[in-house]
Scaffold this active site. Structure first.
Site, PDB file in Angstrom:
ATOM      1  N   LYS A 133      -5.950 -21.291  13.378  1.00 25.66           N
ATOM      2  CA  LYS A 133      -6.910 -19.842  13.744  1.00 25.66           C
ATOM      3  C   LYS A 133      -8.060 -20.016  13.795  1.00 25.66           C
ATOM      4  O   LYS A 133      -8.761 -18.767  14.369  1.00 25.66           O
ATOM      5  CB  LYS A 133      -6.270 -18.867  12.510  1.00 25.66           C
ATOM      6  CG  LYS A 133      -4.673 -18.667  12.300  1.00 25.66           C
ATOM      7  CD  LYS A 133      -5.020 -16.953  11.952  1.00 25.66           C
ATOM      8  CE  LYS A 133      -2.894 -16.895  12.082  1.00 25.66           C
ATOM      9  NZ  LYS A 133      -2.285 -15.334  12.106  1.00 25.66           N
ATOM     10  N   LYS A 146       5.011 -18.098  19.411  1.00 24.81           N
ATOM     11  CA  LYS A 146       5.802 -17.599  18.248  1.00 24.81           C
ATOM     12  C   LYS A 146       5.595 -15.679  19.309  1.00 24.81           C
ATOM     13  O   LYS A 146       5.192 -16.179  19.363  1.00 24.81           O
ATOM     14  CB  LYS A 146       5.425 -17.398  17.910  1.00 24.81           C
ATOM     15  CG  LYS A 146       6.157 -16.956  16.638  1.00 24.81           C
ATOM     16  CD  LYS A 146       5.895 -16.898  15.304  1.00 24.81           C
ATOM     17  CE  LYS A 146       4.273 -16.783  14.740  1.00 24.81           C
ATOM     18  NZ  LYS A 146       3.885 -15.919  13.016  1.00 24.81           N
ATOM     19  N   LYS A 165       2.351 -10.055  16.471  1.00 23.81           N
ATOM     20  CA  LYS A 165       2.538  -8.818  16.678  1.00 23.81           C
ATOM     21  C   LYS A 165       0.665  -8.320  17.544  1.00 23.81           C
ATOM     22  O   LYS A 165       0.563  -7.331  17.678  1.00 23.81           O
ATOM     23  CB  LYS A 165       2.479  -8.288  15.731  1.00 23.81           C
ATOM     24  CG  LYS A 165       1.739  -8.634  14.244  1.00 23.81           C
ATOM     25  CD  LYS A 165       1.609  -7.783  13.044  1.00 23.81           C
ATOM     26  CE  LYS A 165       1.967  -9.115  11.350  1.00 23.81           C
ATOM     27  NZ  LYS A 165       1.352  -9.376  11.577  1.00 23.81           N
TER      28      LYS A 165
HETATM   29  N1  AQP Z   1       7.803 -14.326  15.999  1.00 20.01           N
HETATM   30  C1  AQP Z   1       8.242 -13.989  14.582  1.00 20.01           C
HETATM   31  N2  AQP Z   1       9.605 -13.950  14.429  1.00 20.01           N
HETATM   32  C2  AQP Z   1      10.320 -14.971  13.659  1.00 20.01           C
HETATM   33  N3  AQP Z   1       9.685 -14.361  11.744  1.00 20.01           N
HETATM   34  C3  AQP Z   1       8.513 -13.600  12.181  1.00 20.01           C
HETATM   35  N4  AQP Z   1       7.530 -13.442  11.338  1.00 20.01           N
HETATM   36  C4  AQP Z   1       6.564 -13.178  12.425  1.00 20.01           C
HETATM   37  N5  AQP Z   1       6.794 -13.041  13.555  1.00 20.01           N
HETATM   38  C5  AQP Z   1       7.744 -13.704  13.466  1.00 20.01           C
HETATM   39  C6  AQP Z   1       7.730 -13.945   9.624  1.00 20.01           C
HETATM   40  O1  AQP Z   1       6.730 -12.504   9.812  1.00 20.01           O
HETATM   41  C7  AQP Z   1       6.499 -13.067   7.852  1.00 20.01           C
HETATM   42  C8  AQP Z   1       5.051 -13.475   8.397  1.00 20.01           C
HETATM   43  O2  AQP Z   1       4.810 -12.286   9.128  1.00 20.01           O
HETATM   44  P1  AQP Z   1       2.336 -12.166   9.065  1.00 20.01           P
HETATM   45  O3  AQP Z   1       2.465 -11.036  10.344  1.00 20.01           O
HETATM   46  O4  AQP Z   1       1.957 -11.891   7.510  1.00 20.01           O
HETATM   47  O5  AQP Z   1       2.214 -13.274   9.647  1.00 20.01           O
HETATM   48  P2  AQP Z   1       2.232 -14.341  11.263  1.00 20.01           P
HETATM   49  O6  AQP Z   1       3.735 -14.880  11.042  1.00 20.01           O
HETATM   50  O7  AQP Z   1       1.377 -14.579  11.464  1.00 20.01           O
HETATM   51  O8  AQP Z   1       2.695 -13.223  12.052  1.00 20.01           O
HETATM   52  P3  AQP Z   1       2.235 -12.338  13.697  1.00 20.01           P
HETATM   53  O9  AQP Z   1       2.883 -11.311  14.156  1.00 20.01           O
HETATM   54  O10 AQP Z   1       2.620 -14.145  14.561  1.00 20.01           O
HETATM   55  O11 AQP Z   1       0.562 -11.598  12.602  1.00 20.01           O
HETATM   56  P4  AQP Z   1      -0.486 -12.481  13.804  1.00 20.01           P
HETATM   57  O12 AQP Z   1      -0.559 -12.122  15.123  1.00 20.01           O
HETATM   58  O13 AQP Z   1      -1.214 -10.940  13.181  1.00 20.01           O
HETATM   59  O14 AQP Z   1      -1.192 -13.447  13.211  1.00 20.01           O
HETATM   60  C9  AQP Z   1       7.073 -14.535   7.590  1.00 20.01           C
HETATM   61  O15 AQP Z   1       8.118 -14.651   6.761  1.00 20.01           O
HETATM   62  C10 AQP Z   1       7.052 -14.673   9.269  1.00 20.01           C
HETATM   63  O16 AQP Z   1       8.048 -15.749   9.185  1.00 20.01           O
END
Ligand code: AQP
Length: 337
Positions: A118, A200, A203
């Protein structure tokens, strides 16, 4: 008659309110939560405090935090059964995080790979919050005495840190925290970006075409899938190394229909990409359409949503306060008279 109450194991999980939720969150989190809620006592939070480790537009964060709660409910979380709340509504999270910061080695926090990733991604804003993010996550979990934490592979290291902190504290004082285990669901489909399928689906990806949001209209979903990057060749075979694009579409189809990769391959291999993409688009739109409709219905009733947030925060606080009080006592803080 045996009247002894058999208490359920406790689960805590959450999602950052750093963007609108995608089908990745549904596949990797909410779909599993719905299956867990009958067998476990569940706390599902919206991690707004974690979200500010990267810059957020305040009005967007406010709207999204409520949207995420509504989306949890729209995806099938039973709000009478599970506790849904916004992290900043429970001040004990920040309070316990401070105490745990004082029990975390600097080197220990520095080893967290997500911090390294990050801080590269957000090199213009490498703040102390980003560094101590895993400690706040430990506080989130330990406050509720969670036994299990459903996480993706990328969060396992944070659970390891949480376990170390719990054991360290329990050993220095006396048993205070349950030591949680990571819970990696069997059905944990990882959904990748539609535009860069080795990444991945996230969002906060600035390219909206890379994500299918849970509020996307059918036509938008279909268009995004039609434009999804595929691989050279025509085979519809699950191989994330050689064919990440088509494998991702297979994962989406699996999430939407429950069919196995083998069944999908048997059904579509040899027919070319176009009919497969069309089938994926139809199936995903069919999955999301009722979720979107329920979300809109819940969102259109602000009084009910506020009442839900209040009762969730009250319930979460009761448990969080109990744990924090013990911790404060053990470290030597004077109880307020
Ligand atoms: N693409 C994905 N496929 C499967 N599982 C996913 N999760 C998130 N994206 C996917 C699951 O969602 C939970 C945590 O989400 P989060 O938003 O707190 O953190 P993150 O994984 O960092 O999600 P993002 O969308 O990538 O966030 P940003 O863009 O804000 O950094 C977990 O259970 C994760 O496995």
């Amino acid at each position: 008659m045996n009247t002894e109450k058999i208490s359920k194991k406790i689960i805590l999980s959450g999602i950052q309110a750093s963007g609108d939720l995608t089908i990745g969150h549904y596949a990797g989190a909410m779909k599993n939560w719905v299956q867990l809620q009958d067998d476990y006592e569940c706390y599902f939070m919206v991690a707004d405090m974690h979200a500010i480790t990267t810059r957020q537009v305040p009005a967007d964060l406010r709207r999204r935090s409520v949207d995420v709660v509504a989306m949890y409910a729209a995806c099938g979380i039973n709000t009478d059964q599970s506790t849904l709340f916004i992290q900043s509504h429970v001040p004990e999270h920040a309070q316990l995080a401070w105490v745990l910061n004082c029990f975390t080695g600097f080197g220990e926090a520095q080893r967290m790979t997500q911090f390294k990733d990050k801080s590269q991604q957000h090199s213009e804003n490498v703040n102390v919050g980003l560094f101590s993010y895993p400690v706040l996550m430990a506080a989130d979990i330990l406050l509720y005495q969670a036994d299990l934490v459903p996480v993706g592979e990328d969060q396992k290291q944070h659970i390891e840190l949480t376990r170390n902190l719990a054991e360290r504290f329990n050993h220095l004082y006396s048993p205070t925290f349950a030591v949680p285990d990571p819970f990696i669901p069997k059905e944990g489909a990882r959904i990748m970006s539609l535009q860069e399928p080795r990444k991945k689906m996230s969002k906060s990806d600035p390219n909206q075409n890379s994500c299918i949001f849970l509020h996307d209209a059918d036509a938008v979903i279909k268009n995004k899938i039609k434009r999804a990057v595929t691989d050279s060749g025509t085979d519809i075979i699950y191989d994330t190394e050689q064919r990440p694009g088509i494998s991702n579409l297979m994962s989406l189809y699996h999430v939407a229909t429950g069919k196995s990769m083998q069944e999908i391959s048997d059904e579509f291999n040899g027919r070319g990409y176009a009919p497969f993409k069309e089938a994926v688009a139809e199936a995903v739109a069919e999955l999301i359409s009722p979720i979107r409709n329920r979300f809109e219905e819940i969102r259109s009733n602000p009084d009910e949503l506020s009442a839900l947030l209040k009762s969730g925060a009250d319930k979460a606080r009761r448990q969080a306060f109990k744990t924090l009080r013990k911790v404060y006592k053990k470290v030597g803080f004077v109880e307020p008279s």
